[in-house]
Scaffold this active site. Structure first.
Site, PDB file in Angstrom:
ATOM      1  N   GLU A 188      -3.861   0.368  -5.721  1.00  0.00           N
ATOM      2  CA  GLU A 188      -3.491   1.783  -5.690  1.00  0.00           C
ATOM      3  C   GLU A 188      -4.628   2.722  -6.077  1.00  0.00           C
ATOM      4  O   GLU A 188      -4.793   3.782  -5.473  1.00  0.00           O
ATOM      5  CB  GLU A 188      -2.274   2.020  -6.583  1.00  0.00           C
ATOM      6  CG  GLU A 188      -1.015   1.299  -6.114  1.00  0.00           C
ATOM      7  CD  GLU A 188      -0.570   1.708  -4.717  1.00  0.00           C
ATOM      8  OE1 GLU A 188      -1.044   2.741  -4.194  1.00  0.00           O
ATOM      9  OE2 GLU A 188       0.259   0.983  -4.138  1.00  0.00           O
ATOM     10  N   HIS A 235      -2.431   7.984   2.747  1.00  0.00           N
ATOM     11  CA  HIS A 235      -2.420   6.973   1.687  1.00  0.00           C
ATOM     12  C   HIS A 235      -2.081   5.597   2.256  1.00  0.00           C
ATOM     13  O   HIS A 235      -2.767   4.606   1.967  1.00  0.00           O
ATOM     14  CB  HIS A 235      -1.405   7.374   0.615  1.00  0.00           C
ATOM     15  CG  HIS A 235      -1.330   6.436  -0.543  1.00  0.00           C
ATOM     16  ND1 HIS A 235      -2.096   6.587  -1.675  1.00  0.00           N
ATOM     17  CD2 HIS A 235      -0.576   5.318  -0.746  1.00  0.00           C
ATOM     18  CE1 HIS A 235      -1.823   5.614  -2.524  1.00  0.00           C
ATOM     19  NE2 HIS A 235      -0.901   4.831  -1.986  1.00  0.00           N
ATOM     20  N   GLU A 236      -1.030   5.531   3.071  1.00  0.00           N
ATOM     21  CA  GLU A 236      -0.614   4.232   3.607  1.00  0.00           C
ATOM     22  C   GLU A 236      -1.650   3.677   4.584  1.00  0.00           C
ATOM     23  O   GLU A 236      -1.863   2.461   4.648  1.00  0.00           O
ATOM     24  CB  GLU A 236       0.755   4.346   4.272  1.00  0.00           C
ATOM     25  CG  GLU A 236       1.868   4.897   3.385  1.00  0.00           C
ATOM     26  CD  GLU A 236       1.996   4.198   2.040  1.00  0.00           C
ATOM     27  OE1 GLU A 236       1.646   3.003   1.940  1.00  0.00           O
ATOM     28  OE2 GLU A 236       2.433   4.847   1.073  1.00  0.00           O
ATOM     29  N   TYR A 250      -2.231   4.248 -10.241  1.00  0.00           N
ATOM     30  CA  TYR A 250      -2.749   5.157  -9.226  1.00  0.00           C
ATOM     31  C   TYR A 250      -3.824   6.080  -9.802  1.00  0.00           C
ATOM     32  O   TYR A 250      -4.945   6.147  -9.288  1.00  0.00           O
ATOM     33  CB  TYR A 250      -1.614   6.020  -8.663  1.00  0.00           C
ATOM     34  CG  TYR A 250      -0.565   5.291  -7.872  1.00  0.00           C
ATOM     35  CD1 TYR A 250      -0.479   5.447  -6.493  1.00  0.00           C
ATOM     36  CD2 TYR A 250       0.372   4.473  -8.490  1.00  0.00           C
ATOM     37  CE1 TYR A 250       0.505   4.805  -5.753  1.00  0.00           C
ATOM     38  CE2 TYR A 250       1.354   3.819  -7.762  1.00  0.00           C
ATOM     39  CZ  TYR A 250       1.418   3.989  -6.395  1.00  0.00           C
ATOM     40  OH  TYR A 250       2.388   3.343  -5.666  1.00  0.00           O
ATOM     41  N   HIS A 282      -4.349   1.992   2.679  1.00  0.00           N
ATOM     42  CA  HIS A 282      -3.940   0.677   2.177  1.00  0.00           C
ATOM     43  C   HIS A 282      -4.306  -0.451   3.151  1.00  0.00           C
ATOM     44  O   HIS A 282      -4.359  -1.618   2.743  1.00  0.00           O
ATOM     45  CB  HIS A 282      -2.433   0.648   1.944  1.00  0.00           C
ATOM     46  CG  HIS A 282      -2.029   0.924   0.535  1.00  0.00           C
ATOM     47  ND1 HIS A 282      -2.571   0.262  -0.546  1.00  0.00           N
ATOM     48  CD2 HIS A 282      -1.109   1.792   0.022  1.00  0.00           C
ATOM     49  CE1 HIS A 282      -2.009   0.701  -1.658  1.00  0.00           C
ATOM     50  NE2 HIS A 282      -1.123   1.633  -1.343  1.00  0.00           N
TER      51      HIS A 282
END
Length: 677
Positions: free
Chosen positions: A362, A339-340, A428, A343
């Site tokens: 998100e 996920h990070e 999200y 980003h």
């Protein structure tokens, strides 16, 4: 509150990639009729910022600060390069919260008059601080540039800074500090135009006692030994970033490469475990890059913080923050790293222009994360994660109230409230479901091309959802024949998706065989009531972690039908108390607390004292308070208060009902409205 499955899911439907359009069922009856959609009141404004960015805008920051562990202060100078966007500009308004401003000078060294404006009565959250108004030496017109340097220090009421004693770290040998800026906390440790719509390049020089290692969301340049017991670290970030991504950490840190472009940073005692758990970082980075476009940040570094870090991760470029709760020994929480990493493209490279459009950060990131999870671990794995988080989104909506603006994809306006109070799973998961819906209309390959084109078109920019909509419609007009493009557009109720309250206008069904199997096993245990075990219960041992979480979530959703005998039977059969993953362990403790099983209260004490991740703390404290263990909850909090971050303390104090919290003391109301030099 348990999820109403009749609203969200049509159970028993097995979904394959080739059947993706079947993911969505038009919503025939909404839980609460949505209000009539309305256009945004101010789509480009950020009502969490006081800065006059329409008149004059920053384009470069230079930070020169000293990290003072003895006084737990940051103090130094902040030089801001500004560019006038309008004529007749006479002042610069910056965001700050609880800072002591010593002086402000221009590039000639001339002292500038300034004042900190008394907080307005309609600004309800003291975290947002109060505007710092700086009076320019003369009128600036469009195109004029100027530099101002602010000498300042933090005051101890800094919501972004977490100061840890040696005992609060893993190694227990040195103090530690880190910052958590998102969404609007960065202004508590440096003055800025603290809005995601402003992106700047930055340089930094950090002075600290020798022995400490400093890392920033920037490239390391050099270290200079000052010869007096202090050392200076130099950094540069050439890619423009919003202020919430300007961050640092300092402590006893070491760095180890785990791939050509990837590194892990943590305390020495934790490096072996962290490097092993995160050994696949390079593969994950390459997988996301392959799905999107080239990675522009050169390196990817992840800092595994001490256990008090309040979140799972934070996507600071070149210095992703991660909670040690993801280090469990079986890589079952490495999806947080995916996920990070994602980003880096959606959030960092293309950024929401205000926090009302947080879903652009998100929702897009969750979409990419699950694409990669599906590629690596299988389609059902990604769908199971979506199923679990969809439940969490529904619970968030119920907590807000289904008629709340915060259940909208775009809440339109926060009315001066700290945007962090509203950043739940809606951004999200509703954002993710919207993108999956769009993908179902155009096909996977075409939507991948849209994702790539969107990032390329808005690279380095901050955008709002109306710009995303315009780009999508332009994209399909270029990609399809006019009739097909019109058909696709007519299938999208943009107003309802963006501004409709509650559930999306079409509801996703993420049900699959893995979910059904886990739920069936849970229901069998409930029906047996502890007098026996289901046939083949050993298959639980072969479940992947999210499937195990579905099992315990099904028990939680039906806790009123579960008795203590069944609870103990499950514990003995499945040895669930040995599961370290906190997605499972937190739910198991909450279930036990609901059943008044005191051994789970004891385990809950161990959990809330071992980490500060809000995602896991708040359900446990809530369960304790709601099930007759308020005294235990207060005791657990009292012995861990100093360990928790300011953000975690505030969240727990809200649950405990404390009338006065440290966060409420972080108010700018105490600043007098005076002119200073």
């Amino acid at each position: 509150m348990a999820l109403n499955k009749n609203i969200l899911f049509f159970l028993g439907l097995s979904i394959a990639f080739s059947q993706q359009k079947d993911l969505f069922i038009k919503k025939s009856v909404a839980p609460v009729p949505p209000s009539p959609p309305r256009p945004p009141l101010h789509p480009k404004e950020d009502d969490s910022s006081f800065a006059n960015i329409d008149e004059i805008r920053a384009f470069h920051y230079d930070l020169d600060f000293f990290v003072n562990f003895d006084e737990q202060r940051v103090q130094g100078n902040m030089t801001i390069q500004l560019f006038a966007l309008a004529n007749n500009v006479t002042q610069v308004i910056l965001d700050q919260a609880n800072l002591n401003i010593n002086q402000i000078v221009d590039s000639n060294g001339t002292k500038l008059a300034y004042k900190i404006q008394t907080i307005s009565p309609n600004v309800s959250d003291p975290i947002l601080g109060a505007p710092l108004i700086i009076y320019l030496p003369h009128v600036f017109n469009q195109g004029n540039q100027t530099n101002i340097t602010i000498t300042y220090q933090t005051t101890g009421h800094d919501s972004a800074l977490s100061w840890l004693t040696p005992e609060q770290t893993a190694g227990k040998d040195m103090p530690y500090v880190y910052t958590q800026n998102e969404p609007a906390y960065g202004r508590s440790w440096f003055p800025s135009q603290d809005t995601p719509s402003v992106k700047v390049a930055y340089t930094a020089r950090v002075t600290i006692k020798k022995g400490f290692v400093v890392k920033m969301s920037a490239k390391d340049l050099q270290q200079v030994d000052l010869g007096n017991g202090f050392i200076q670290y130099y950094f540069t970030q050439r890619i423009e970033v919003p202020s919430y991504l300007i961050t640092f950490a300092a402590g006893n840190l070491v760095e180890q490469k785990v791939g050509p472009r990837t590194s892990v940073i943590t305390e020495p005692s934790q490096m072996a475990a962290c490097a092993a758990e995160l050994s696949d970082l390079e593969t994950l980075l390459s997988s996301v890059e392959s799905y999107l476009i080239n990675y522009e940040w050169d390196e990817y570094k992840i800092l595994v913080l001490p256990p008090s870090f309040p979140f799972g991760g934070m996507e600071n470029p070149l210095l992703t923050f991660a909670s040690p709760t993801i280090i469990v020994g079986d890589k079952s929480q490495v999806y947080v790293a995916t996920h990070e990493i994602a980003h880096s493209w959606t959030g960092n490279q293309v950024t929401c222009a205000n926090w009302e459009n947080y879903w652009l950060n998100e929702g897009f990131t969750v979409f990419t994360e699950r694409k990669i999870s599906g590629q690596i671990y299988g389609y059902n794995f990604a769908q199971t994660e979506a199923y679990l988080n969809n439940k969490t989104m529904w619970d968030n909506m119920l907590s807000y109230g289904l008629d709340s603006n915060y259940t909208q994809l775009d809440p339109i306006q926060f009315f001066g409230v700290n945007p962090d109070n509203t950043e739940g799973e809606v951004s999200y998961e509703k954002g993710y479901q919207f993108l999956v819906f769009l993908e179902s209309l155009v096909g996977e390959d075409t939507f991948q091309q849209f994702m790539r084109s969107y990032i390329q078109a808005f690279s380095g920019q901050s955008v709002i959802d109306l710009e995303m909509r315009t780009f999508f419609l332009t994209f399909i007009a270029k990609t399809f024949d006019p009739a097909t493009a019109q058909s696709i557009n007519s299938a999208i109720d943009w107003n309802e998706w963006f501004y409709g309250k509650g559930l999306p206008p079409v509801t996703a069904d993420f049900m699959n065989d893995d979910i059904a199997a886990a739920q069936l096993l849970a229901q069998q245990y409930i029906r047996l009531g502890g007098i026996g075990s289901p046939d083949g219960y050993q298959k639980f041992n072969n479940y992947y972690m999210n499937q195990k979480v579905v099992f315990v979530q099904e028990l939680l959703d039906n806790k009123d039908s579960l008795n203590a005998d069944a609870f103990h039977r499950i514990q003995n059969d499945l040895n669930v108390q040995s599961i370290k993953n906190l997605e499972f362990r937190m739910r198991w403790d909450v279930l036990g607390i609901n059943l008044k099983i005191k051994e789970r209260v004891t385990d809950a004490q161990a959990v809330v004292g071992s980490m500060g991740r809000i995602l896991y703390l708040t359900p446990i404290y809530t369960a304790l308070v709601n099930n007759g263990f308020r005294d235990n909850a207060n005791h657990f909090y009292q012995i861990n208060e100093a360990f928790y971050s300011p953000l975690a303390r505030n969240a727990i104090q809200s649950i405990l009902g404390n009338s006065e919290s440290k966060m409420t003391l972080m108010s700018s109301q105490g600043h007098p409205s005076v002119v200073r030099y």
